[in-house]
Design a protein around this motif. Sequence first.
Motif, PDB file in Angstrom:
ATOM      1  N   ALA A  19      40.017  52.636  37.758  1.00  0.00           N
ATOM      2  CA  ALA A  19      39.183  51.739  36.808  1.00  0.00           C
ATOM      3  C   ALA A  19      38.860  50.598  37.873  1.00  0.00           C
ATOM      4  CB  ALA A  19      40.269  50.954  35.714  1.00  0.00           C
ATOM      5  N   VAL A  20      39.642  50.077  38.566  1.00  0.00           N
ATOM      6  CA  VAL A  20      39.168  49.152  39.831  1.00  0.00           C
ATOM      7  C   VAL A  20      38.151  49.690  40.580  1.00  0.00           C
ATOM      8  CG1 VAL A  20      40.170  48.015  42.027  1.00  0.00           C
ATOM      9  CG2 VAL A  20      41.562  48.275  40.133  1.00  0.00           C
ATOM     10  N   LYS A  21      38.065  51.077  41.145  1.00  0.00           N
ATOM     11  CA  LYS A  21      37.050  51.434  41.992  1.00  0.00           C
ATOM     12  C   LYS A  21      35.973  51.656  41.204  1.00  0.00           C
ATOM     13  CE  LYS A  21      36.162  55.685  44.759  1.00  0.00           C
ATOM     14  NZ  LYS A  21      36.120  57.326  44.835  1.00  0.00           N
ATOM     15  N   VAL A  22      35.731  52.131  40.074  1.00  0.00           N
ATOM     16  CA  VAL A  22      34.577  52.306  39.142  1.00  0.00           C
ATOM     17  C   VAL A  22      33.837  50.922  39.052  1.00  0.00           C
ATOM     18  CG1 VAL A  22      33.749  53.088  36.880  1.00  0.00           C
ATOM     19  CG2 VAL A  22      35.050  54.662  37.950  1.00  0.00           C
ATOM     20  N   LEU A  23      34.594  50.015  38.515  1.00  0.00           N
ATOM     21  CA  LEU A  23      34.108  48.495  38.375  1.00  0.00           C
ATOM     22  C   LEU A  23      33.522  47.872  39.554  1.00  0.00           C
ATOM     23  CD1 LEU A  23      36.176  46.734  35.603  1.00  0.00           C
ATOM     24  CD2 LEU A  23      34.221  48.368  35.464  1.00  0.00           C
ATOM     25  N   LYS A  24      34.139  48.261  40.774  1.00  0.00           N
ATOM     26  CA  LYS A  24      33.696  47.728  41.868  1.00  0.00           C
ATOM     27  C   LYS A  24      32.350  48.577  42.436  1.00  0.00           C
ATOM     28  CE  LYS A  24      34.350  44.795  45.304  1.00  0.00           C
ATOM     29  NZ  LYS A  24      33.792  43.383  44.796  1.00  0.00           N
ATOM     30  N   GLU A  25      32.431  49.717  42.289  1.00  0.00           N
ATOM     31  CA  GLU A  25      31.383  50.511  42.876  1.00  0.00           C
ATOM     32  C   GLU A  25      30.113  50.418  42.142  1.00  0.00           C
ATOM     33  OE1 GLU A  25      32.612  54.360  43.991  1.00  0.00           O
ATOM     34  OE2 GLU A  25      33.924  53.746  45.595  1.00  0.00           O
ATOM     35  N   HIS A  26      30.328  50.259  40.808  1.00  0.00           N
ATOM     36  CA  HIS A  26      29.232  50.633  39.976  1.00  0.00           C
ATOM     37  C   HIS A  26      28.500  49.084  39.291  1.00  0.00           C
ATOM     38  CE1 HIS A  26      29.291  54.866  40.078  1.00  0.00           C
ATOM     39  NE2 HIS A  26      30.442  54.649  40.158  1.00  0.00           N
ATOM     40  N   TYR A  27      29.593  48.236  39.320  1.00  0.00           N
ATOM     41  CA  TYR A  27      29.166  46.971  38.359  1.00  0.00           C
ATOM     42  C   TYR A  27      29.358  45.567  39.367  1.00  0.00           C
ATOM     43  CZ  TYR A  27      28.875  49.969  34.643  1.00  0.00           C
ATOM     44  OH  TYR A  27      28.747  51.321  33.626  1.00  0.00           O
ATOM     45  N   ASN A  28      30.147  45.838  40.518  1.00  0.00           N
ATOM     46  CA  ASN A  28      30.206  44.847  41.614  1.00  0.00           C
ATOM     47  C   ASN A  28      31.347  44.041  40.961  1.00  0.00           C
ATOM     48  OD1 ASN A  28      30.450  43.592  44.011  1.00  0.00           O
ATOM     49  ND2 ASN A  28      28.747  42.009  43.418  1.00  0.00           N
ATOM     50  N   VAL A  29      32.217  44.268  40.081  1.00  0.00           N
ATOM     51  CA  VAL A  29      33.238  43.592  39.506  1.00  0.00           C
ATOM     52  C   VAL A  29      34.463  43.955  39.980  1.00  0.00           C
ATOM     53  CG1 VAL A  29      34.510  43.022  37.276  1.00  0.00           C
ATOM     54  CG2 VAL A  29      31.911  43.166  37.262  1.00  0.00           C
ATOM     55  N   ASP A  30      35.566  42.990  40.522  1.00  0.00           N
ATOM     56  CA  ASP A  30      36.728  43.243  41.189  1.00  0.00           C
ATOM     57  C   ASP A  30      37.860  42.845  40.046  1.00  0.00           C
ATOM     58  OD1 ASP A  30      38.953  43.285  42.802  1.00  0.00           O
ATOM     59  OD2 ASP A  30      38.367  41.863  44.109  1.00  0.00           O
ATOM     60  N   ILE A  31      38.611  43.847  39.699  1.00  0.00           N
ATOM     61  CA  ILE A  31      39.772  43.793  38.847  1.00  0.00           C
ATOM     62  C   ILE A  31      41.030  44.096  39.652  1.00  0.00           C
ATOM     63  CG2 ILE A  31      38.435  43.820  36.661  1.00  0.00           C
ATOM     64  CD1 ILE A  31      39.638  46.697  36.435  1.00  0.00           C
ATOM     65  N   SER A  32      40.940  44.139  40.982  1.00  0.00           N
ATOM     66  CA  SER A  32      42.180  44.409  41.614  1.00  0.00           C
ATOM     67  C   SER A  32      43.318  43.576  41.498  1.00  0.00           C
ATOM     68  CB  SER A  32      41.665  44.548  43.273  1.00  0.00           C
ATOM     69  OG  SER A  32      41.362  43.417  43.593  1.00  0.00           O
ATOM     70  N   SER A  33      43.089  42.259  41.213  1.00  0.00           N
ATOM     71  CA  SER A  33      44.248  41.478  41.036  1.00  0.00           C
ATOM     72  C   SER A  33      44.831  41.382  39.416  1.00  0.00           C
ATOM     73  CB  SER A  33      44.002  40.093  41.376  1.00  0.00           C
ATOM     74  OG  SER A  33      42.871  39.556  40.507  1.00  0.00           O
ATOM     75  N   HIS A  34      44.244  42.398  38.770  1.00  0.00           N
ATOM     76  CA  HIS A  34      44.718  42.293  37.426  1.00  0.00           C
ATOM     77  C   HIS A  34      46.195  42.587  37.266  1.00  0.00           C
ATOM     78  CE1 HIS A  34      44.595  42.959  32.809  1.00  0.00           C
ATOM     79  NE2 HIS A  34      45.225  44.073  33.146  1.00  0.00           N
ATOM     80  N   LYS A  35      46.791  42.265  36.229  1.00  0.00           N
ATOM     81  CA  LYS A  35      48.250  42.378  35.892  1.00  0.00           C
ATOM     82  C   LYS A  35      48.184  42.627  34.441  1.00  0.00           C
ATOM     83  CE  LYS A  35      49.946  41.899  40.135  1.00  0.00           C
ATOM     84  NZ  LYS A  35      50.166  43.298  40.778  1.00  0.00           N
ATOM     85  N   ALA A  36      48.679  43.824  33.981  1.00  0.00           N
ATOM     86  CA  ALA A  36      48.897  44.029  32.828  1.00  0.00           C
ATOM     87  C   ALA A  36      50.089  43.081  31.911  1.00  0.00           C
ATOM     88  CB  ALA A  36      49.552  45.533  32.604  1.00  0.00           C
ATOM     89  N   ARG A  37      49.796  42.816  30.721  1.00  0.00           N
ATOM     90  CA  ARG A  37      50.540  42.166  29.886  1.00  0.00           C
ATOM     91  C   ARG A  37      50.265  42.673  28.508  1.00  0.00           C
ATOM     92  NH1 ARG A  37      49.032  37.924  27.507  1.00  0.00           N
ATOM     93  NH2 ARG A  37      46.719  37.554  27.193  1.00  0.00           N
ATOM     94  N   ARG A  38      51.686  42.350  27.882  1.00  0.00           N
ATOM     95  CA  ARG A  38      51.873  42.621  26.536  1.00  0.00           C
ATOM     96  C   ARG A  38      51.205  41.668  25.393  1.00  0.00           C
ATOM     97  NH1 ARG A  38      57.216  45.640  24.603  1.00  0.00           N
ATOM     98  NH2 ARG A  38      56.379  46.948  26.305  1.00  0.00           N
ATOM     99  N   ILE A  39      50.502  42.056  24.351  1.00  0.00           N
ATOM    100  CA  ILE A  39      49.863  41.254  23.318  1.00  0.00           C
ATOM    101  C   ILE A  39      50.964  40.122  22.775  1.00  0.00           C
ATOM    102  CG2 ILE A  39      49.988  42.537  21.227  1.00  0.00           C
ATOM    103  CD1 ILE A  39      47.236  41.443  20.694  1.00  0.00           C
TER     104      ILE A  39
END
Length: 168
Positions: free
Chosen positions: A55-75
């Motif tokens: 997911a990180v790679k696809v967003l960075k390469e195709h949309y120039n969006v960096d989500i590499s610092s994302h941390k999952a959390r429960r609702i």
Amino acid sequence: MKKVLFVCTGNTCRSSMAEGLFNYAVENDKDGLKDFKAFSAGLSAFEDDCANPKAVKVLKEHYNVDISSHKARRITKSDVESAYIILTMTKNHKNAILAMYPGAADKTYTVKEYAYGDDVSSDSMNQGHHRNHNMDISDPYGLPEEVYKICAGEIKDALDRIIIKLKE
């Protein structure tokens, strides 16, 4: 600040991609979206898991969006209460939220339901971006990178429509 909450299962693929794409759009919008900020959570997330590397790679390469610092959390209840709108990846996610928080019914939709309304046969749904003629965005977890690319495209197409609606 109007919070847009994206929800999926583990908060490492779909909802984290939606959060990243939405916030990127807000940051790069010259007018109309400055009051909005996206957050994401999972119904069964493992706290602090990283976003899926594909997911990180696809967003960075195709949309120039960096989500590499994302941390999952429960609702949480607070997430639901503070959200302006809750957008889920599937009908099952929506139903789970409504079972836990029935008071959120007036602001909880699937991403595609909110983006396209009841028109699942619209032209945009038939251009190859939407393989499933339903209102779910399928989970790419464990599948090849190409599936993440398709998933991100589905999310981006829907978000383009959602952003137009939110500006109105």
